[in-house]
Design a protein around this motif. Structure first.
Motif, short mmCIF file in Angstrom:
data_model
loop_
_atom_site.label_atom_id
_atom_site.label_comp_id
_atom_site.label_asym_id
_atom_site.label_seq_id
_atom_site.Cartn_x
_atom_site.Cartn_y
_atom_site.Cartn_z
N HIS A 56 -6.17 4.30 32.35
CA HIS A 56 -7.11 5.28 31.80
C HIS A 56 -6.44 6.60 31.43
CE1 HIS A 56 -9.84 2.46 33.88
NE2 HIS A 56 -10.61 2.72 32.84
N ASN A 57 -5.19 6.76 31.80
CA ASN A 57 -4.44 7.97 31.45
C ASN A 57 -3.58 7.79 30.20
OD1 ASN A 57 -5.33 9.57 33.71
ND2 ASN A 57 -4.04 8.25 34.97
N ASN A 58 -3.61 6.61 29.62
CA ASN A 58 -2.85 6.32 28.42
C ASN A 58 -3.60 6.86 27.21
OD1 ASN A 58 -1.93 5.07 26.02
ND2 ASN A 58 -1.21 3.27 27.14
N PRO A 59 -3.03 7.82 26.48
CA PRO A 59 -3.72 8.41 25.33
C PRO A 59 -4.17 7.39 24.29
CG PRO A 59 -1.77 9.67 25.87
CD PRO A 59 -1.73 8.44 26.71
N GLU A 60 -3.37 6.36 24.07
CA GLU A 60 -3.74 5.33 23.08
C GLU A 60 -4.97 4.55 23.54
OE1 GLU A 60 -2.60 5.03 19.96
OE2 GLU A 60 -1.50 6.85 20.49
N PHE A 61 -5.05 4.28 24.83
CA PHE A 61 -6.22 3.58 25.35
C PHE A 61 -7.48 4.44 25.21
CE2 PHE A 61 -9.12 2.51 28.88
CZ PHE A 61 -9.40 1.19 28.53
N GLY A 64 -7.08 2.99 44.19
CA GLY A 64 -7.50 4.29 43.67
C GLY A 64 -7.44 4.42 42.16
N HIS A 65 -7.09 3.32 41.51
CA HIS A 65 -7.04 3.32 40.04
C HIS A 65 -7.17 1.88 39.56
CE1 HIS A 65 -2.96 1.63 40.06
NE2 HIS A 65 -2.74 2.45 41.07
N SER A 66 -7.46 1.74 38.30
CA SER A 66 -7.56 0.40 37.72
C SER A 66 -6.19 -0.25 37.65
CB SER A 66 -8.16 0.49 36.31
OG SER A 66 -8.09 -0.78 35.69
#
Length: 114
Positions: free
Chosen positions: A98-103, A91-93
């Motif tokens: 993708h929830n990391n603000p820096e990414f 259900g996610h990479s």
């Protein structure tokens, strides 16, 4: 996938083999299904994505594996097989967060057009 479909976005799998993590090439579900079709676990994983409407971009530097990656058009997975493989979806990479603000900041800094 529904949200992407609602916005007319075609999902892409740039790492459909999860960079070889999690034993994907020897996964019992994928190998069992592959055996029934005369295919490898990798080919089953690619076919699963294709049948879900995902564009796959597999990577390999080995000629035989590149050829195998193309050899997925002569079989289809049944609803039952698709459902078995669905149970493996996290259900996610597993490659990027993708929830990391820096990414996200890095993604937004990329310029794809001059």
């Amino acid at each position: 996938m529904k949200t992407m479909s609602d916005y007319g976005v075609t999902p892409q799998a740039w790492g459909p083999f999860a960079e070889g993590q999690f034993g994907i090439f020897t996964n019992p579900i994928l190998t069992e299904i592959g055996r029934a079709h005369g295919k490898t676990a990798a080919q089953v994983a690619l076919r699963w994505n294709i049948q879900r409407g995902v564009v796959v971009i597999p990577k390999s530097v080995h000629r035989d594996r590149i050829e195998q990656n193309f050899d997925i058009w002569d079989f289809s997975l049944s609803k039952e097989e698709m459902a078995k493989i669905d149970t493996l979806d996290m259900g996610h990479s597993s490659i990027v967060d993708h929830n990391n603000p820096e990414f996200i900041k890095m993604l937004h800094s990329l310029k794809i057009h001059p």
